[in-house]
Design a protein around this motif. Structure first.
Motif, PDB file in Angstrom:
ATOM      1  N   SER A  50       8.655  64.974 -81.284  1.00 33.26           N
ATOM      2  CA  SER A  50       7.662  64.544 -82.545  1.00 33.26           C
ATOM      3  C   SER A  50       7.550  62.814 -82.693  1.00 33.26           C
ATOM      4  N   LYS A  51       8.564  62.131 -82.089  1.00 37.25           N
ATOM      5  CA  LYS A  51       8.381  60.585 -82.334  1.00 37.25           C
ATOM      6  C   LYS A  51       7.196  59.948 -81.440  1.00 37.25           C
ATOM      7  N   LEU A  52       7.006  61.019 -80.365  1.00 33.55           N
ATOM      8  CA  LEU A  52       5.577  60.624 -79.623  1.00 33.55           C
ATOM      9  C   LEU A  52       4.250  61.019 -80.274  1.00 33.55           C
ATOM     10  N   ASN A  53       4.339  61.698 -81.548  1.00 30.92           N
ATOM     11  CA  ASN A  53       3.066  62.087 -82.109  1.00 30.92           C
ATOM     12  C   ASN A  53       2.211  62.673 -81.212  1.00 30.92           C
ATOM     13  N   MET A  54       2.509  63.578 -80.329  1.00 31.26           N
ATOM     14  CA  MET A  54       1.886  64.436 -79.501  1.00 31.26           C
ATOM     15  C   MET A  54       2.579  66.008 -79.536  1.00 31.26           C
ATOM     16  N   LYS A  55       1.710  67.032 -79.190  1.00 29.16           N
ATOM     17  CA  LYS A  55       2.236  68.398 -79.009  1.00 29.16           C
ATOM     18  C   LYS A  55       2.594  68.227 -77.763  1.00 29.16           C
ATOM     19  N   SER A  56       3.380  69.520 -77.518  1.00 31.77           N
ATOM     20  CA  SER A  56       4.352  69.457 -76.103  1.00 31.77           C
ATOM     21  C   SER A  56       3.539  69.351 -74.771  1.00 31.77           C
ATOM     22  N   LEU A  57       2.479  69.787 -74.744  1.00 36.43           N
ATOM     23  CA  LEU A  57       1.640  69.807 -73.345  1.00 36.43           C
ATOM     24  C   LEU A  57       1.280  68.368 -73.056  1.00 36.43           C
ATOM     25  N   GLU A  58       0.687  67.750 -73.861  1.00 35.67           N
ATOM     26  CA  GLU A  58       0.287  66.402 -73.868  1.00 35.67           C
ATOM     27  C   GLU A  58       1.676  65.192 -73.764  1.00 35.67           C
ATOM     28  N   ALA A  59       2.655  65.643 -74.529  1.00 35.84           N
ATOM     29  CA  ALA A  59       4.108  65.032 -74.281  1.00 35.84           C
ATOM     30  C   ALA A  59       4.724  65.129 -72.946  1.00 35.84           C
ATOM     31  N   SER A  60       4.441  66.425 -72.553  1.00 30.03           N
ATOM     32  CA  SER A  60       5.260  66.602 -71.237  1.00 30.03           C
ATOM     33  C   SER A  60       4.401  65.923 -70.081  1.00 30.03           C
ATOM     34  N   LYS A  61       3.076  65.907 -70.184  1.00 27.09           N
ATOM     35  CA  LYS A  61       2.282  65.036 -69.258  1.00 27.09           C
ATOM     36  C   LYS A  61       2.604  63.554 -69.508  1.00 27.09           C
ATOM     37  N   TYR A  62       2.496  62.891 -70.790  1.00 27.33           N
ATOM     38  CA  TYR A  62       2.945  61.703 -70.992  1.00 27.33           C
ATOM     39  C   TYR A  62       4.207  61.090 -70.544  1.00 27.33           C
ATOM     40  N   ILE A  63       5.347  62.069 -70.504  1.00 29.37           N
ATOM     41  CA  ILE A  63       6.530  61.880 -70.085  1.00 29.37           C
ATOM     42  C   ILE A  63       6.677  61.702 -68.441  1.00 29.37           C
ATOM     43  N   LEU A  64       5.848  62.663 -67.795  1.00 29.98           N
ATOM     44  CA  LEU A  64       5.623  62.545 -66.480  1.00 29.98           C
ATOM     45  C   LEU A  64       5.078  61.036 -65.874  1.00 29.98           C
ATOM     46  N   GLU A  65       4.102  60.661 -66.471  1.00 27.43           N
ATOM     47  CA  GLU A  65       3.230  59.635 -66.210  1.00 27.43           C
ATOM     48  C   GLU A  65       4.157  58.202 -66.658  1.00 27.43           C
ATOM     49  N   GLU A  66       4.586  58.346 -67.755  1.00 30.18           N
ATOM     50  CA  GLU A  66       5.314  57.197 -67.966  1.00 30.18           C
ATOM     51  C   GLU A  66       6.630  56.891 -67.309  1.00 30.18           C
ATOM     52  N   CYS A  67       7.512  57.782 -67.190  1.00 28.11           N
ATOM     53  CA  CYS A  67       8.868  58.036 -66.841  1.00 28.11           C
ATOM     54  C   CYS A  67       9.018  58.740 -65.441  1.00 28.11           C
ATOM     55  N   GLY A  68       8.022  59.390 -65.063  1.00 30.35           N
ATOM     56  CA  GLY A  68       8.231  60.070 -63.812  1.00 30.35           C
ATOM     57  C   GLY A  68       9.108  61.239 -63.817  1.00 30.35           C
ATOM     58  N   VAL A  69       9.359  61.720 -65.172  1.00 36.62           N
ATOM     59  CA  VAL A  69      10.383  62.982 -65.272  1.00 36.62           C
ATOM     60  C   VAL A  69       9.654  64.184 -65.592  1.00 36.62           C
ATOM     61  N   ALA A  70       9.811  65.453 -64.742  1.00 45.04           N
ATOM     62  CA  ALA A  70       8.758  66.605 -65.060  1.00 45.04           C
ATOM     63  C   ALA A  70       9.891  67.185 -66.128  1.00 45.04           C
ATOM     64  N   VAL A 105       9.173  70.956 -68.910  1.00 43.76           N
ATOM     65  CA  VAL A 105       8.477  72.027 -69.590  1.00 43.76           C
ATOM     66  C   VAL A 105       7.900  71.977 -70.707  1.00 43.76           C
ATOM     67  N   PRO A 106       6.749  71.890 -71.080  1.00 38.84           N
ATOM     68  CA  PRO A 106       6.134  71.946 -72.453  1.00 38.84           C
ATOM     69  C   PRO A 106       6.723  73.250 -73.351  1.00 38.84           C
ATOM     70  N   GLY A 107       7.031  72.923 -74.463  1.00 40.09           N
ATOM     71  CA  GLY A 107       7.721  73.865 -75.250  1.00 40.09           C
ATOM     72  C   GLY A 107       6.555  75.098 -75.767  1.00 40.09           C
ATOM     73  N   ILE A 108       5.288  74.635 -75.592  1.00 43.12           N
ATOM     74  CA  ILE A 108       4.190  75.815 -76.118  1.00 43.12           C
ATOM     75  C   ILE A 108       4.503  76.870 -75.012  1.00 43.12           C
ATOM     76  N   ALA A 109       4.903  76.779 -73.802  1.00 43.46           N
ATOM     77  CA  ALA A 109       5.006  77.836 -72.982  1.00 43.46           C
ATOM     78  C   ALA A 109       5.694  78.669 -73.429  1.00 43.46           C
ATOM     79  N   PHE A 110       6.663  78.436 -74.369  1.00 44.90           N
ATOM     80  CA  PHE A 110       7.759  79.499 -75.067  1.00 44.90           C
ATOM     81  C   PHE A 110       7.321  79.907 -76.520  1.00 44.90           C
ATOM     82  N   GLY A 111       6.080  79.669 -77.006  1.00 44.23           N
ATOM     83  CA  GLY A 111       5.557  80.041 -78.071  1.00 44.23           C
ATOM     84  C   GLY A 111       5.372  78.756 -78.972  1.00 44.23           C
TER      85      GLY A 111
END
Ligand SMILES: Cc1ncc(COP(=O)(O)O)c(C=O)c1O
Length: 383
Positions: A325-345, A347-353
């Motif tokens: 939540s501190k990223l102020n994004m929902k999980s898909l956007e956050a997951s993409k952001y973490i991948l681009e910024e940190c190079g860490v893959a 799984v966005p939580g939305i995949a589970f509901g």
């Protein structure tokens, strides 16, 4: 896209959110970026040595033919003994993975339009399998305050006269939480009152850090409980495809009618490969792997404290939910952001509901080194 006239049910299955991130991770890797993959859903260990020897021996003995559809009898007897609770060999069906077991169970119990209750967070494949089996999934929301454990009141609210079954995933992927006995008691009571099936997916039951807190559905004698599990995660043999179903004899017989036509039998080599070894491998190799996961869990617990991601300490599995939540994004956007910024893959939580749209799932089925490197990169996030 051509119009091939494919089935409507295939059309409604949406591509998974996690695949979008996985695809981008692959692209970045091809571009030479150093990507840490924490989205993995399988053990990083190799299959235990005793099993490897069993597999070689099975091949040497030419155990490469069809087996009895329900599974090799001696293996079912061995498994029944290991499971305890007076389970008998003809209550067990061995099949190609726990996933197929869940699907066969759903196909056996559902009529078109029947509703199945899913408790969020719900593993990604359940809802699609329900759709394929012409059922309808009804989600029950949960939240961090309740440790992602549903309340019996919320489950009751989700029941209609079309409800046929409830799926329980204990231990849970992705939250790593265990269902307390009290709520399981209430769910079984409710299922009895409403004449519902319970499908209990217990695939992670040997990767538990608070063993006294795990309560299997095997403990109940309600006749409409179907348990699915397997050897993918505990024996680190995901690709060998060996899962099983435990149900009352009459139900097992019905499920096996479908299995005969859809799966024929579980892989013979995998069945003979583990035969005679289940108990020892559980005591030794599985316990060693569990202890390693536990150490890695501690690395995350210690290291993530200094990042912007609060986390849910898993009681089981090799997964952990990070609150984004501190990223102020929902999980898909956050997951993409973490991948681009940190190079860490991840799984966005939305995949589970929807209940877990403020979280991403990371996996600690990877080396200490990779976990420490990922933590370091998380520490560098500037918001
Ligand atoms: C909750 C859950 N159930 C079932 C499965 C499938 O297991 P198998 O590989 O035995 O089909 C998985 C695999 O990720 C899982 O996470």
């Amino acid at each position: 896209m051509g119009n091939f006239g494919l089935s409507a049910k295939v059309d409604v299955i949406a591509p998974s959110a996690s695949l979008q991130v996985a695809q981008r991770a692959l692209e970045l890797k091809r571009l030479g970026k150093d990507i840490i993959n924490l989205s993995i859903g399988e053990p990083d260990f190799n299959v235990p040595v005793p099993i490897k020897e069993g597999l070689y021996q099975a091949l040497e003995n030419n155990y490469t033919h069809y087996t009895e559809s329900q599974g090799v009898l001696d293996l079912r007897k061995e498994l029944a003994k290991e499971l305890g609770h007076d389970i008998e060999a003809d209550q067990i069906i061995l099949c190609s993975g726990c996933k197929l077991g869940i699907y066969l169970a759903l196909e056996t119990i559902l009529n078109p339009g029947d509703e199945v209750i899913l408790l969020e967070p719900a593993w990604v494949s359940y809802k699609h399998m329900i759709t394929i089996a012409h059922g309808k999934s009804v989600s029950v929301k949960t939240n961090e305050k309740n440790n992602f454990i549903p309340t019996i009141e919320d489950i009751k609210k989700a029941i209609t006269d079309k409800t046929k079954a409830i799926i329980i995933n204990n231990p849970n992927n992705p939250s790593g939480q265990l269902m307390p006995k009290e709520i399981l008691d209430e769910i079984v009571q409710l299922a009895k009152e409403k004449n519902l099936f319970i499908i209990s997916d217990e695939i992670y039951s040997d990767i538990v850090y608070e063993k006294e807190s795990f309560y299997s559905m095997l403990n109940y004698d309600y006749e409409k409980i179907i348990i699915t599990s397997g050897f993918s995660k505990n024996f680190a043999m995901t690709g060998l495809r060996l899962g099983y179903i435990v149900a009352k004899k009459e139900i097992a017989k019905a499920i096996n009618k479908l299995h005969q036509h859809i799966g024929t039998c579980a892989p013979s080599i995998a069945q003979y490969g583990i035969m005679g070894k289940i108990s020892d491998v559980l005591k030794n190799d599985v316990e060693d792997m569990r202890k390693t996961y536990e150490k890695r869990r501690q690395i995350l617990i210690d290291g993530l404290k200094e990042t912007i991601f609060p986390y849910i300490i898993p009681q089981a599995t090799f997964y952990m939910l990070l609150n984004i939540s501190k990223l102020n994004m929902k999980s898909l956007e956050a997951s993409k952001y973490i991948l681009e910024e940190c190079g860490v893959a991840t799984v966005p939580g939305i995949a589970f509901g929807e209940s877990i749209d403020d979280y991403v799932r990371i996996s600690f089925a990877t080396s200490d080194e990779m976990l420490l490197k990922a933590i370091q990169r998380f520490k560098n996030i500037n918001i």
